[in-house]
Design a protein around this motif. Structure first.
Motif, mmCIF file in Angstrom:
data_model
loop_
_atom_site.group_PDB
_atom_site.id
_atom_site.type_symbol
_atom_site.label_atom_id
_atom_site.label_comp_id
_atom_site.label_asym_id
_atom_site.label_seq_id
_atom_site.Cartn_x
_atom_site.Cartn_y
_atom_site.Cartn_z
ATOM 1 N N GLY A 385 7.360 -17.812 8.996
ATOM 2 C CA GLY A 385 7.266 -18.671 7.576
ATOM 3 C C GLY A 385 6.172 -19.482 7.403
ATOM 4 N N LEU A 386 5.081 -18.947 7.921
ATOM 5 C CA LEU A 386 3.838 -19.486 7.631
ATOM 6 C C LEU A 386 2.651 -18.631 6.886
ATOM 7 C CD1 LEU A 386 3.255 -21.119 11.200
ATOM 8 C CD2 LEU A 386 3.793 -22.183 9.061
ATOM 9 N N GLY A 387 2.973 -17.516 6.878
ATOM 10 C CA GLY A 387 2.020 -16.705 6.283
ATOM 11 C C GLY A 387 1.508 -16.822 5.009
ATOM 12 N N LEU A 388 2.273 -17.204 4.086
ATOM 13 C CA LEU A 388 1.901 -17.782 2.719
ATOM 14 C C LEU A 388 1.519 -19.133 2.631
ATOM 15 C CD1 LEU A 388 4.548 -15.860 0.221
ATOM 16 C CD2 LEU A 388 2.063 -15.426 0.877
ATOM 17 N N SER A 389 1.984 -19.872 3.267
ATOM 18 C CA SER A 389 1.230 -21.428 3.521
ATOM 19 C C SER A 389 -0.256 -21.291 3.983
ATOM 20 C CB SER A 389 2.333 -21.922 4.530
ATOM 21 O OG SER A 389 3.397 -22.373 4.241
ATOM 22 N N ILE A 390 -0.432 -20.243 4.849
ATOM 23 C CA ILE A 390 -1.704 -20.049 5.327
ATOM 24 C C ILE A 390 -2.720 -19.506 4.263
ATOM 25 C CG2 ILE A 390 -3.308 -18.821 6.990
ATOM 26 C CD1 ILE A 390 -1.066 -18.938 8.966
ATOM 27 N N VAL A 391 -2.017 -18.599 3.412
ATOM 28 C CA VAL A 391 -2.653 -17.921 2.324
ATOM 29 C C VAL A 391 -3.185 -19.050 1.207
ATOM 30 C CG1 VAL A 391 -2.381 -16.582 0.355
ATOM 31 C CG2 VAL A 391 -1.667 -15.863 2.794
ATOM 32 N N LYS A 392 -2.198 -20.048 0.819
ATOM 33 C CA LYS A 392 -2.270 -21.184 -0.046
ATOM 34 C C LYS A 392 -3.321 -22.061 0.438
ATOM 35 C CE LYS A 392 -1.196 -23.215 -3.642
ATOM 36 N NZ LYS A 392 -2.026 -24.485 -3.695
ATOM 37 N N LYS A 393 -3.241 -22.415 1.831
ATOM 38 C CA LYS A 393 -4.498 -23.305 2.157
ATOM 39 C C LYS A 393 -5.749 -22.660 2.236
ATOM 40 C CE LYS A 393 -2.228 -27.100 3.657
ATOM 41 N NZ LYS A 393 -2.730 -28.395 3.197
ATOM 42 N N ILE A 394 -5.993 -21.415 2.675
ATOM 43 C CA ILE A 394 -7.313 -20.707 2.469
ATOM 44 C C ILE A 394 -7.626 -20.860 1.100
ATOM 45 C CG2 ILE A 394 -8.327 -18.477 2.878
ATOM 46 C CD1 ILE A 394 -6.513 -18.029 5.201
ATOM 47 N N CYS A 395 -6.700 -20.544 0.142
ATOM 48 C CA CYS A 395 -7.120 -20.427 -1.447
ATOM 49 C C CYS A 395 -7.789 -21.981 -1.776
ATOM 50 C CB CYS A 395 -6.108 -19.964 -2.180
ATOM 51 S SG CYS A 395 -5.738 -18.268 -1.857
ATOM 52 N N ASP A 396 -6.934 -22.810 -1.270
ATOM 53 C CA ASP A 396 -7.067 -24.203 -1.694
ATOM 54 C C ASP A 396 -8.607 -24.556 -1.026
ATOM 55 O OD1 ASP A 396 -4.871 -24.417 -3.219
ATOM 56 O OD2 ASP A 396 -3.916 -25.491 -1.449
ATOM 57 N N PHE A 397 -8.896 -24.223 0.106
ATOM 58 C CA PHE A 397 -9.942 -24.517 0.699
ATOM 59 C C PHE A 397 -11.171 -23.595 0.458
ATOM 60 C CE2 PHE A 397 -13.260 -23.920 4.369
ATOM 61 C CZ PHE A 397 -13.246 -25.168 4.681
ATOM 62 N N LEU A 398 -11.023 -22.523 -0.143
ATOM 63 C CA LEU A 398 -12.028 -21.600 -0.735
ATOM 64 C C LEU A 398 -12.284 -21.813 -2.132
ATOM 65 C CD1 LEU A 398 -11.769 -18.342 1.293
ATOM 66 C CD2 LEU A 398 -13.349 -20.271 1.883
ATOM 67 N N ASP A 399 -11.378 -22.551 -2.761
ATOM 68 C CA ASP A 399 -11.246 -23.174 -4.412
ATOM 69 C C ASP A 399 -10.935 -21.522 -4.947
ATOM 70 O OD1 ASP A 399 -11.567 -24.510 -6.482
ATOM 71 O OD2 ASP A 399 -13.500 -24.182 -6.649
ATOM 72 N N TYR A 400 -10.012 -20.807 -4.642
ATOM 73 C CA TYR A 400 -9.581 -19.846 -4.995
ATOM 74 C C TYR A 400 -8.335 -20.063 -5.560
ATOM 75 C CZ TYR A 400 -13.030 -17.082 -2.001
ATOM 76 O OH TYR A 400 -13.990 -16.657 -1.266
#
Length: 417
Positions: A385-400
């Motif tokens: 249950g962490l995969g999409l949380s990590i995806v969202k965090k990465i997108c926020d960090f990279l401004d995607y």
């Protein structure tokens, strides 16, 4: 709207209101003063006229001048002196001209006479008309000067604040660490600078503490987990185990594997939140995407999933390699993990976006909760249950920007770079 602009706007509106009201009142007062002066002059002329008439015989319809008229009157018509402004048509200029008129009654012997004295207002109106433009001009010059002075003074006064604001915008724990105090003679800004310095010191210390904890916990937790995993693999290879013991060991092995994934996921989330991935390099996403699909080929084949990969991007993307690899790997793994047997995965990569679509059952929870930690489909056992949380965090960090779409039984995630 910036602080200085808003302050200047309020000051401008207040000044316009005050100066506007002031200009109107000044015009009215000047007009009243001029009319009072004219009325006083007419009154003095009447007094002089009455004094002269007491020694003269007044004839009917006597008109000493064109602005003075004396007419017989009845006693019943007698009233107090009355001043008023009246328009009189001027045949020479062919337009109406304003006059100030005094109507007074005078008794000469046994008879009453109505005395009318007029005085043209042309000069007074001309004076008023000349005063008004000058007053408006002076008002505009004064207002402009005050606004310029106000803007200059405010900009100078607020300079320490904007300097500090600029430092806060550029604040980065990896490079700045602490925003130092800068002296200023304004008490409020001096207190602000002192507190910002203290606050950034605490933030940097907390950052170091958390970073150290993450690094230590990563090592200290991964090592025993790896040892447990290796020992379990050795035990599994033993020929003396019963079937029941094998089931128990397999269950422990799955739990350790899940705990390892969970630990890695939480550590990655923590590192992203601590902004520990600031380095960027040019990454060929097409090659990276293809290598991830190749790496996950076994899982894809296990579910007999057909894949359609369309790579339209030939350019590299300036980004963090670890994060972009984690982003793509999580999205593709997720599309396999939550897919159905004999399902499909469609992936499209361009210079602007990455789109991945997969077949799968509908979500059993609201779509807007899919990026929350530990939010997962209960039917999928091997998900932490962490995969999409990590995806969202990465997108926020990279401004995607990430968008989820569910249509015609297909789950689609769009990543706009």
């Amino acid at each position: 709207m910036k602080l200085l602009q808003r302050t200047t706007l309020y000051y401008l509106l207040y000044s316009l209101f005050i100066f506007g009201i002031g200009t109107i009142l000044f015009y009215i007062f000047i007009k009243i003063i001029l009319l009072d002066g004219i009325d006083e002059a007419i009154h003095q002329e009447k007094v002089q006229l009455v004094a002269n008439l007491n020694y003269e015989k007044i004839g009917e319809g006597l008109q000493p001048s064109k602005d003075v008229l004396i007419m017989p009157a009845e006693e019943v018509d007698v009233e107090k002196d009355k001043y008023k402004t009246i328009p009189i048509y001027d045949s020479l200029s062919k337009e109406s001209v304003d006059y100030r008129q005094l109507t007074s009654y005078h008794k000469n012997g046994a008879n009453w006479y109505k005395v009318t004295i007029r005085q043209p207002l042309a000069e007074a109106e001309s004076l008023l008309n000349s005063i008004l433009p000058v007053e408006i001009g002076l008002f505009l010059i004064l207002l402009g000067g005050v606004l310029l002075m106000n803007r200059f003074i405010l900009a100078k006064i607020w300079q320490p604040f904007y300097v500090l604001l600029d430092k806060l915008k550029k604040y980065n724990l990896e490079t700045t660490k602490v925003i130092p105090y800068e002296s200023t003679d304004i008490i409020e800004f001096r207190d602000l600078n002192i507190n910002v310095e203290k606050m950034t010191e605490r933030i940097y210390k907390d950052f170091l503490t958390q970073k150290e904890f993450n690094e230590n916990s990563s090592h200290e937790m991964q090592t025993p987990l790896a040892i447990i995993k290796n020992k379990l693999e050795l035990i599994i290879q033993s020929k003396n185990l019963t079937e029941q013991e094998m089931i128990h060991i397999q269950s422990i092995f799955s739990a350790v594997k899940r705990l390892t994934l969970l630990n890695k996921g939480l550590l990655l989330l923590s590192k992203i939140e601590n902004r520990q991935f600031t380095q960027k390099e040019n990454v060929n996403l097409g090659e990276l995407l293809q290598s991830i699909f190749n790496h996950l080929e076994e899982q894809i084949n296990d579910k007999n999933i057909s894949t359609e990969i369309e790579i339209k991007s030939k350019d590299t993307l300036l980004t963090n390699r670890v994060l972009i690899e984690g982003l793509l790997n999580n999205l593709i793994s997720n599309s396999i993990k939550h897919n159905i047997q004999n399902g499909r995965i469609m992936a499209e990569l361009t210079d602007k976006h990455f789109i991945i679509t997969n077949t799968g059952t509908a979500l059993n929870f609201p779509a807007d909760e899919m990026f929350e930690r530990f939010r997962k489909d209960s039917a999928v056992e091997n998900s932490v249950g962490l995969g999409l949380s990590i995806v969202k965090k990465i997108c926020d960090f990279l401004d995607y920007k990430i968008i989820y779409i569910h249509q015609d039984g297909l789950h689609t995630l769009v990543i706009n770079f």
